[in-house]
Scaffold this active site. Sequence first.
Site, PDB file in Angstrom:
ATOM      1  N   SER A  96       0.829  -1.204   0.000  1.00 20.89           N
ATOM      2  CA  SER A  96       0.000   0.000   0.000  1.00 20.89           C
ATOM      3  C   SER A  96       0.868   1.260   0.000  1.00 20.89           C
ATOM      4  CB  SER A  96      -0.964  -0.046   1.187  1.00 20.89           C
ATOM      5  OG  SER A  96      -1.988   0.899   1.051  1.00 20.89           O
ATOM      6  N   ASP A 121      -8.378  -3.776  -7.109  1.00 23.95           N
ATOM      7  CA  ASP A 121      -7.992  -3.212  -5.818  1.00 23.95           C
ATOM      8  C   ASP A 121      -8.675  -1.856  -5.663  1.00 23.95           C
ATOM      9  OD1 ASP A 121      -6.573  -1.789  -3.739  1.00 23.95           O
ATOM     10  OD2 ASP A 121      -4.948  -3.229  -3.964  1.00 23.95           O
ATOM     11  N   HIS A 128      -6.775  -6.036  -1.497  1.00 23.97           N
ATOM     12  CA  HIS A 128      -5.693  -5.077  -1.288  1.00 23.97           C
ATOM     13  C   HIS A 128      -4.639  -5.774  -0.450  1.00 23.97           C
ATOM     14  CE1 HIS A 128      -3.809  -1.169  -0.794  1.00 23.97           C
ATOM     15  NE2 HIS A 128      -3.797  -1.320   0.518  1.00 23.97           N
TER      16      HIS A 128
END
Length: 548
Positions: free
Chosen positions: A252, A476, A505
């Site tokens: 991320s 995502d 994710h």
Amino acid sequence: MPRFSKSVLSKSAPPAPGSRAGRRPATAVGAVAAAVALAAGSTITQTTAQAAPQATARSTTQAAAPTRPHSVPARYTDQRLDWQPCARTPALECATMTVPRDWYHPGTGADLTIAVSRHRATDPAKRRGVLVMAAGGPGASGLNRPAGFVKASPSVGAAYDVVGFDQRGVGSSSHATCQTDAEFRDFYAGDFRDRSPVALQGVVDRSRQFVKSCVDRSGDLVKYLTTDQAVHDIDLLRTLLGVEKIAYYGPSYATWLGAYYATEYPQHVERAVLDSNLAFDGTWEQAELGQPMSFQRRFEQDFLPWLARYDAVYHYGRTAAEARATWEARRAALREHPLTAGSVTIGPNQLDNATIQGMYNAGLWPSLASVLASLERWDTATPAERETAGETFANYLSPGFAATYFPVTCNDTPWTRDLGHWLRQSATDTREYPLVGARELAYAAVCASWPRSDAPRVKVTGEGLPPTLMLNSVHDPATYYEGALRAHRALKGSRLVTVTGGGDHGQYQNGNACVDAVVDAYLLDGKVPARDTTCPAGPLPVPTVPSP
């Protein structure tokens, strides 16, 4: 993360941290006039449009390229890490290191403390080095993550000392304070879809108050909460660990951090895995402009059809359209009549919050669906169901998370500062992508009001790097695939593993044997796919039918 953009009502940004200059609060008349003009289809008045320079103008005040600190004073490089068992996770060793407040002017202002952790390689004979892992956000804690990481990938834990840390601004490291718990709840109160002038004014006022509170409570610290500053913290950690090169894993936001580190210190990167990638080739504003679309896509194309498939379990609608109608009807009802679960008030924004959280991983869908179903029969919901609902709706970010998230994303790269632009953009996104687009103005107004940053611009190129590995799913919601492709093109020599047919994710250690095999072969043996490759997503969860 959900959504982020910006906007401002006055002619200037707040004074720089530490400045005594006051700021005149925006008036309701100004916001109402702008909103009315917008609703009427007219352009924002010249005074409003010129409230602050556009992003292109601001970028001229920001350094065009990273300027590495000239030298690191010996008082930092000579320190020793005093490893002790971690208080919360005894399987790890913990230590602290001291870093400059500002790497470009060490000695100016009080130093900061960074909390670090380590899980030693379990097989010294096979040990191949140090793997530094970072957390997402920005704002999530990474201090205790090595324990779970090596448990999920024992072969990697056998070969590497896995090192984690709380980034500056986070958790056990020196951190900022911006909001109380009550102020944080107030930030998300009401209904972000409400486009009335009074509601818009309230949104902008709360965002600007957030900025003021950050500066008042944390002073100039917020200026130094940037990805670039964190990059130099990581390289000091590498030095103190006594290694020339590191392997890196980051999911991320940590893909942005990792890409910056690899750009500024390519000679110290042996291998790097970037999992679920932000569009780190551009600005935060550009990267986050796609999130309303991607969250809505995940909600409508993936979650709602799954929910309808199990109508016999959840009784929420037999088609995706019916399930969407049920969800929207409940949201409208919560606006007029919020529910309570213990001390938690469940309004329309809280319904959005829980749904947004649930889009990150399909494994969360059964619990989210159960909570949604319980709202439809709230009068007869069991105490256990009400308790679960309260926990679900209370579990959305935190004041501590926001106190790092906003400084980093506002400081790192330029933002458009024109209120008229963001009123129009947020109106469009609220209409077309309401799940996340409705809160665009709230997030936007923070960065628009943020003190101007002199953080250097970092252009990611991949120059001087060994092949890096990038992972992303096609749906995502937070790090959308279109942005990951742009980042992949910018990071020359990288290989992209695309997870098809899914939208989770975080791909590594997510139960996908194909992805795990590629990553493990890369980290352990240096095997790089000859070209970009794909892995199919795993099956979606099958809910258990409750006993009669």
